[in-house]
Structure formats: structure tokens, C-alpha cells
Design a protein around this motif. Structure first.
Motif, PDB file in Angstrom:
ATOM      1  N   MET A 533      38.183  40.352   0.502  1.00 15.18           N
ATOM      2  CA  MET A 533      38.221  39.511   1.687  1.00 15.18           C
ATOM      3  C   MET A 533      39.668  39.186   2.061  1.00 15.18           C
ATOM      4  O   MET A 533      40.446  38.724   1.239  1.00 15.18           O
ATOM      5  CB  MET A 533      37.462  38.200   1.465  1.00 15.18           C
ATOM      6  N   GLY A 534      40.002  39.448   3.334  1.00 22.96           N
ATOM      7  CA  GLY A 534      41.313  39.074   3.839  1.00 22.96           C
ATOM      8  C   GLY A 534      41.295  37.782   4.613  1.00 22.96           C
ATOM      9  O   GLY A 534      42.349  37.262   4.983  1.00 22.96           O
ATOM     10  N   GLY A 535      40.080  37.256   4.879  1.00 20.97           N
ATOM     11  CA  GLY A 535      39.946  36.019   5.625  1.00 20.97           C
ATOM     12  C   GLY A 535      38.910  35.119   4.988  1.00 20.97           C
ATOM     13  O   GLY A 535      38.757  35.085   3.758  1.00 20.97           O
ATOM     14  N   TRP A 536      38.165  34.393   5.809  1.00 20.60           N
ATOM     15  CA  TRP A 536      37.167  33.436   5.331  1.00 20.60           C
ATOM     16  C   TRP A 536      35.859  34.141   5.007  1.00 20.60           C
ATOM     17  O   TRP A 536      35.379  34.980   5.763  1.00 20.60           O
ATOM     18  CB  TRP A 536      36.904  32.379   6.391  1.00 20.60           C
ATOM     19  N   LEU A 537      35.264  33.757   3.878  1.00 22.28           N
ATOM     20  CA  LEU A 537      33.895  34.118   3.511  1.00 22.28           C
ATOM     21  C   LEU A 537      33.135  32.812   3.437  1.00 22.28           C
ATOM     22  O   LEU A 537      33.394  31.988   2.561  1.00 22.28           O
ATOM     23  CB  LEU A 537      33.858  34.850   2.179  1.00 22.28           C
ATOM     24  N   HIS A 538      32.194  32.599   4.340  1.00 17.19           N
ATOM     25  CA  HIS A 538      31.626  31.260   4.420  1.00 17.19           C
ATOM     26  C   HIS A 538      30.212  31.264   4.993  1.00 17.19           C
ATOM     27  O   HIS A 538      29.721  32.262   5.494  1.00 17.19           O
ATOM     28  CB  HIS A 538      32.531  30.345   5.265  1.00 17.19           C
ATOM     29  N   ASN A 539      29.591  30.096   4.812  1.00 17.25           N
ATOM     30  CA  ASN A 539      28.325  29.780   5.467  1.00 17.25           C
ATOM     31  C   ASN A 539      27.173  30.646   4.972  1.00 17.25           C
ATOM     32  O   ASN A 539      26.458  31.245   5.762  1.00 17.25           O
ATOM     33  CB  ASN A 539      28.475  29.908   6.989  1.00 17.25           C
TER      34      ASN A 539
END
Length: 806
Positions: A533-539
Motif C-alpha cells: 500500500m502506498g496510501g490509505w487502506l481503510h474502512n
């Protein structure tokens, strides 16, 4: 040629016989004369409307008395070889002299407007019957005054001068016809054929109108166009072809001359091009040809007219020969009809489908302009700007396909080359493309520029084997979607899952995202594979993953998580299952001041990297319900350990756990007492020895190897063992064992001891199996997939290694 001439001679003779049975016949003298002068005719009378005139010499049509012009009249006229007709000499200016022919006209001689270079007089023939010509036909005008007239000519002959129908009628070609509409006065004149609303029935003959115009009517038959056929007199006309037309030479528009002119040709039938269909363009002319057609199209030649409009009520087919193209703008004007391609199709200007369906039959459709407002089926699409387009079946994308608004792809899509967004031009804009099916990228999916963005909506499985760099991918499936990518590739841009019931999973192997991944309250099952992951992993929920980097928020990680790279946690993150830190775990930078991030771990934690606070003042609080193994730096603010039976903290190479550490007895009781190695705990290194929570005032280190437990009034004592752990990295540790894995095999290399035993545990500490090992290399196949712990025991010394089985 001899047979053809013999046939014509016989026809002429039969015509003469039939005429002579019912009419008078009169012959001009070899010396000729004026038609209206009795001395011109051998039989001694001037022929009338019911007589047959045989022209053997030069006959002058019409007469003059002062300023008055007198015309000539005849019934049947036959001009023999050596015979000729020309107008009277007016003398005072322009004059038109007319020969009225009440019946048929046969010409083997010469028809012209005079032989003097200074002549301005004109010869006009008004003919009510049939026409045959194998001589020189150059009067100024031929006016067809009858109905059902037949026209034929001999090989090599040409029909010249102006041609015109006095009223709408039917004209029939009994041979191939060639019109050049040229006549001569003191200079060369090129004129036209004005059908006047009439129908010229060509049958299966050819038509050559090079250098002239046939306009204002209908040409009917399965005929061939020879020479350069130009369409219409001006843009207000619409010439009409009825039948199956074959272009053997050139079909083009007329040069309007007064500005941009679009010349319309309506073809009610099929069109085959074996020659050239084009706009009549040069540096002085921007006029265009527009073909409206009801039937099928076959292109075997050069095709560059600007407009082709499909107006049929039934299905129309398009076929092009290898190497040919349509340098035209196509449009379909009937949404209820369909179009079927019988070959690969190349359209260089654009195609407006008009809400109709184009069936490509797995052929290549290349459109270098806009492809819009309709449906394509089973298509290999190349180079189009698409708008309001629906693909009904399998679609493959070649060249560069540029998406504008309103596009939907049904079924499977494969990008072989490039799929990109359009350029808005007025600022940033999202262009949405919906794919209701499987999407595979083997080429490039991208934004065309940094301002205008492609938003790809996918309901089915997706795979990336190329460059995936567009702004946003929206997943809207309802039954779960599989995601796959080739080694060395990644998913760029942001990903959003819209349906909480749409659980995601890796299809085959590892996944890599350079942007954000919003799970939409659904789960992503990595099946033990790597997720970068280069950014957000969410929700949502992350299931059984090796996580490389990323920012975590509103995320529940289940069934084991192995962290690699720098993983940053934000609000509402939990771990339900074993957690392994191989690089860095730290809290996010809040940005507005210090903040505590509280992270529950319902499982064991193995740290082989760094667990730390953020240097900006943000603190990491870990709440762990499981075992701890530490071989790295553990320096976060708080580690809160919920104590249960058979729980341990293993410090490999005596690596301490720093920060605040708390042991929580969990049980609700009125009395608590903490013990260390069966003795009541009483040390300045602790606080809360008689409370539910024991707080360490020093790091958890090798100084406190031993057993801690708490007695309560509610249940049997529960405790935790702090012990020394070992690594297998160097030969001088423990049992001198090297341990590694490849595919589904476990390898153990003993350097000194003779024999031992290897046991395999899952990350929850459950024993899966064991096997004996001997000095040297031992290999053992395990039918397992995922992360496991291998424990090697030799002479009561142990070494542990986390391995991964594919």
C-alpha cells in the motif's frame, strides 16, 4: 466490333422498313441545304412530323426572316455517315435554332453548332422518341420531350451538349452510356444533364459522365459508374440512385464554387467501390460529398468522401478489403436498424451510431475520430474517442481509446494497448466509464493529463498486467470481486468499494496499490499473499495478509497479518489474529498536536522490526491478548497485555520491550495479588502489585525472565512467562540451524549436531506437524499455504523461524 456494327446496321434497316410502311420518306441531297427549303430534299417536299428524313449531306436547321427565327420539324430522323446538322446563320447575335423531332432519332453522322470559329448560333434538338448515336453528337442542347424514351449509343461514341427533360418521365438506357455534354461554338462549352425530376433507367449498363453533371432526378438499375461521375448541380439537389451501384472509376461531388457545399447522393441499394469515392477537393474547393445509403457497402478502393449516412430500415453491412479504409464520417440515421461488419473496418473521421447497434463479429473497428451514441458488439476497438457508447459483448481495446461521458462496457473487457480519459479543456473533470463485467489490463489505463481524470467503475473481477495509473477505480460488484496483477505491476490511483457485501480477494498472487483503497466496509482476503500500500487502506476488513507499507484507518485485520515496510496506523484499527512486525509500526502524524492511537490486538505479536511512537508527539497504545515475541525495537508509549493461561513474552537475543507495559489480570475481583516465580511480587520496578493491572516502571527485559501470575478471589491463578528466545540467523546461535522455505518445502541445515527434530506451528501457536532432521540438509514437503513458525530442537536447544509456504 464487326458483329456490333452489323447489329446496329440491321436495327437501323429494320427501323427504316417499319417507318417506310407507314410514312413518307425524304432524302436530303449530298450537297445539303436548309431544312425548310424544298430544294434541299430530293423527293421535292420538306419533311413534316409524320415523315422520315434521311440526312445525307450538310443540312441547316431553321431559318431567319429579319429578327424572326423559324424552327424546323421532322418525324423520324436518320443522319447517315457524311450527313450533318447545324444551326442557321443568324447574323445579328446569338440565335438558337430548334429541330423538333416527333419520333425517333438515329445519328451516324455529325450534329454540331457550326463550323465557323466565330459562330455563336446554337443547334437544339427537341426529341420525343428514342435515340441512337454512333456518330458525333454535339448540338448545343438535346431536349427530351417524350416519356419512356430509350437511349443507346455505339462503342466509342459520346453524347455531348446540354441534355434536359422537359417534364418528369422515364428514360431507358439500351447500352452503356457516356455523356460529356460538350458542344462547340467559338470555344468549348461543357454543360449538364438536367433530369428535371425524371428517372434514368440504366439496367445493368455502365454510365460515364466525366466532366459533366447528371442531376435533379433518379438513376435506376444495377449499373456501373465509369469515368469521373460528379454529383448534383448545387447543394439544394439530391441525386438518387436506385439499385446496386458499382463504382469502377470515380464518384465525387460537384465543385459548388460559392463556398462550402455539401452535395447529397441518395443510394437506395448497395454500393460497391472498386475505384475512387471522394470529395472533389483542391486548394480552391472545400465542397463535400454526402452519401445516404439504404443498402450494404463494400469498399475495394479509395474512399474519402466526407459523409456516409446509413438510412436503411433493415440491417446494413459494411465490408472493406485488406488495406482499404473509409476516410469519412459515418452516421446511422435509423436507430431501429443495425449494422454488421463483414470484415475489419477503418473509419478515419468518426462514427455516430445514432443509437443503432454495430455487430463487429470479433473484427477490428478502427475509428480515428468520435465513436458515439450507440452500441457495439463483440468488437476489437482501436483509436476511438468514445461517448455515450455501450459495448454489448466481449471488447478488446487496441491503439488509444479515449473516454468521454456516458460509456458502458458490458461483459468482458481486455485493454491490449491504451485506455485513457478525454481532455475537458475547461478545467478538471472526471470521465466515468462503467464496466459491468470482467476487466483486464494488458496495456495502459491512464489519465490523459494531470487535470482531467478517468474514473473506472467495475462490477466484475479485475486483473492488471500492464500500467494502471488513472485517477480512480470504483468497485460496485454484488457477489464479490477477485483482484489480480502480474509480477512487477501495480494499481495506481484510488480504489473505492461501494458495496459492504462485495467482499474482495486476491485472485492468484500479490497485490500492490500506489494510492488509497477504501474497502467500503467489506473485506479483502489476501490468502496469505503480499499487499503493498502506498496510501490509505481503510474502512473494512483485511484478511490473512502480508502488508507492505500503508496508512491504516477504520480497519479490522483478521486471520494473521505480517507487516513489512513502514505501516502507519490511524483511528479505529484492530488486529484479530497473529501480528508480525518485520519493519516499522507507528501511529499517524495527527498534525494538530499530540494524540493517542489505541490499537487492540486479539492474538500474538511478533516484532522483528520497530514498534514506536511518532516523532511528532503522537503515541501508540497497544492492547494485546496473546503472546509476544520481540527481536527488534519495541519503544511505543504503552503496551497493555491481557494475561491468560500459557501466555508468554519471548525476548530474542534479550531484546527488551520499552515504554509503559501493563499486565492486566482481566478478572473482576475484590482481591488481587501478583506473583513472580511463586513469590509475592514486591519491587520498586512495578506499581499495582495488588491491583488488577500490574504496571512496569522499567522495560520488560532479561532481568525479569520468569513467570508472572495473579491470584484473584474469583478463579485459578493466571500468568505469563517471560523467557529468552533464539534466532537462526548465525551459525553460532543455539543449535546452529539454518531454516528457510521454498514453495511448499521446508529446509533445515544443521552444521554441527547430528540429529534433531523440527516442529511446525501456525501463528496461533497450534502445532501442525513435525519431522526428524539430520546433520546436513533436510527437506520436508508440507501441503500448507501461508505463514508458519518452524521450531528446531537439538540437544534441548531451540531455534524459531517464521517461514512462508506458497
Amino acid at each position: 466490333m464487326k458483329n456490333y456494327l452489323l447489329k446496329i446496321s440491321l436495327l437501323t434497316a429494320l427501323l427504316l422498313i417499319s417507318i417506310q410502311m407507314f410514312t413518307r420518306t425524304v432524302h436530303s441531297s449530298i450537297g445539303g441545304g436548309n431544312w425548310n427549303n424544298i430544294s434541299t430534299w430530293i423527293e421535292g417536299f420538306v419533311p413534316g412530323e409524320n415523315d422520315t428524313a434521311i440526312i445525307r449531306g450538310p443540312v441547316i436547321v431553321g431559318d431567319v426572316d429579319g429578327y424572326d427565327i423559324y424552327h424546323s420539324y421532322g418525324g423520324w430522323v436518320i443522319a447517315e455517315q457524311g450527313g450533318s446538322l447545324q444551326p442557321h446563320e443568324y447574323g445579328g447575335g446569338l440565335g438558337t435554332f430548334i429541330l423538333h423531332v416527333a419520333h425517333d432519332f438515329v445519328n451516324h453522322g455529325t450534329l454540331h453548332c457550326g463550323t465557323n470559329p466565330d459562330d455563336y448560333e446554337f443547334l437544339q434538338l427537341n426529341i420525343n422518341g428514342n435515340i441512337y448515336n454512333d456518330g458525333s453528337w454535339r448540338p448545343e442542347k438535346t431536349l427530351l420531350t417524350g416519356n419512356g424514351q430509350h437511349i443507346s449509343q455505339g462503342q466509342g461514341s459520346v453524347l455531348g451538349g446540354v441534355w434536359e427533360c422537359i417534364a418528369p418521365c422515364d428514360i431507358y438506357a439500351d447500352s452503356d452510356l457516356r455523356f460529356d455534354c460538350i458542344f462547340y461554338t467559338n470555344y468549348t462549352n461543357t454543360m449538364d444533364f438536367n433530369l428535371g425530376g425524371s428517372a434514368l433507367h440504366m439496367g445493368s449498363h455502365s454510365l460515364d459522365a466525366t466532366g459533366t453533371l447528371i442531376y435533379n432526378g433518379t438513376i435506376e438499375g444495377d449499373f456501373f459508374i465509369k469515368g469521373r461521375f460528379a454529383v448534383n448541380k448545387n447543394p439544394a439537389d439530391t441525386l438518387r440512385f436506385v439499385g446496386n451501384i458499382t463504382v469502377s472509376d470515380t464518384l465525387q461531388n460537384n465543385e459548388y464554387g460559392g463556398g462550402l457545399g455539401i452535395q447529397n447522393l441518395l443510394i437506395e441499394g448497395n454500393l460497391t467501390n472498386n475505384g475512387v469515392i471522394r470529395d472533389n477537393n483542391d486548394q480552391k474547393n472545400d465542397d463535400q460529398l454526402s452519401i445516404l445509403i439504404t443498402g450494404d457497402i463494400l469498399n475495394n478502393g479509395h474512399w474519402s468522401c466526407y459523409y456516409v449516412k446509413l438510412v436503411g430500415k433493415q440491417e446494413q453491412s459494411i465490408t472493406q478489403a485488406n488495406g482499404m479504409v473509409f476516410d469519412s464520417y459515418f452516421s446511422d440515421l435509423d436507430s431501429n436498424s443495425s449494422i454488421r461488419a463483414n470484415s475489419n473496418i477503418t473509419i478515419l473521421q468518426g462514427f455516430n451510431l445514432g443509437r443503432a447497434t454495430l455487430y463487429m463479429e470479433n473484427g477490428m473497428l478502427r475509428v480515428d475520430g468520435w465513436l458515439q451514441n450507440g452500441y457495439i458488439d463483440n468488437c476489437l476497438l482501436k483509436n476511438a474517442y468514445i461517448q455515450n457508447l455501450t459495448s454489448l459483448d466481449a471488447l478488446q481495446i487496441y491503439g488509444t481509446v479515449t473516454c468521454d461521458d456516458g460509456n458502458l462496457f458490458l461483459n468482458n473487457v481486455v485493454v491490449i494497448d491504451t485506455l485513457q480519459s478525454n481532455e475537458y479543456g475547461g478545467g478538471s473533470k472526471y470521465f466515468d466509464l462503467y464496466v459491468d463485467g470482467i476487466f483486464r489490463n494488458d496495456g495502459v489505463v491512464r489519465d490523459k493529463n494531470t487535470g482531467d481524470k478517468l474514473r473506472l467503475h467495475i462490477s466484475g473481477d479485475l486483473a492488471n498486467n500492464g500500467l494502471w495509473s488513472h485517477a480512480e477505480t470504483v468497485l460496485y460488484g454484488t457477489q464479490g470481486q477477485n483482484i489480480d496483477q502480474d509480477d512487477g505491476t501495480f494499481f495506481g490511483g484510488s480504489f473505492i468499494n461501494l458495496n459492504s457485501n462485495n467482499n474482495l480477494s486476491t485472485w492468484v498472487g500479490d497485490l500492490s496499490f500506489t494510492g488509497n483503497l477504501n474497502l467500503g466496509k467489506a473485506s479483502l482476503d489476501m490468502k496469505g499473499k503480499s499487499l503493498t500500500m502506498g496510501g490509505w487502506l481503510h474502512n473494512g476488513v483485511l484478511d490473512n495478509a502480508q502488508l507492505h507499507g500503508g496508512y491504516l484507518q477504520y480497519l479490522d485485520c483478521i486471520n494473521g497479518l505480517s507487516m513489512h515496510g513502514m505501516v502507519i496506523v490511524d483511528d479505529s484499527v484492530s488486529f484479530n489474529g497473529p501480528l508480525t512486525v518485520n519493519d516499522t509500526l507507528m501511529p499517524n502524524a495527527y498534525g494538530g498536536g499530540a494524540k493517542h492511537y489505541h490499537i487492540p490486538v486479539n492474538g500474538s505479536v511478533s516484532n522483528h522490526g520497530v514498534i514506536m511512537n511518532n516523532n511528532g508527539g503522537e503515541s501508540l497504545f497497544l492492547y494485546i491478548n496473546g503472546n509476544i515475541t520481540n527481536s527488534g525495537e519495541w519503544i511505543n508509549y504503552l503496551t497493555h497485555l491481557y494475561v491468560s493461561n500459557e501466555q508468554y513474552i519471548e525476548l530474542i537475543d534479550d531484546k527488551p520491550i520499552e515504554g509503559i507495559v501493563k499486565f492486566d489480570a482481566v478478572a473482576q475481583s475484590e482481591t488481587y495479588q501478583w506473583y513472580f516465580d511463586d513469590s509475592i511480587l514486591d519491587s520498586e520496578d512495578f506499581d499495582g502489585e495488588t491491583s488488577q493491572v500490574l504496571t512496569w516502571l522499567v522495560p520488560v527485559s532479561s532481568e525479569w525472565y520468569g513467570s508472572f501470575y495473579c491470584e484473584t478471589g474469583e478463579r485459578d491463578p493466571i500468568g505469563i512467562l517471560i523467557k529468552k528466545g533464539y534466532t537462526d540467523i548465525h551459525d553460532n546461535y543455539a543449535c546452529e540451524a539454518k531454516i528457510w522455505s521454498y514453495d511448499k518445502y521446508i529446509y533445515v541445515d544443521l552444521t554441527e549436531r547430528k540429529r534433531g527434530k523440527a516442529s511446525v506451528y501456525d501463528l496461533m501457536g497450534r502445532k501442525i506437524g513435525s519431522f526428524n532432521i539430520n546433520q546436513g540438509l533436510t527437506r520436508q514437503y508440507m501441503d500448507l499455504t501461508g505463514f508458519y513458525i518452524v521450531q528446531v530442537s537439538v540437544d534441548n536447544k531451540v531455534a524459531n523461524k517464521e517461514i512462508y509456504l506458497k
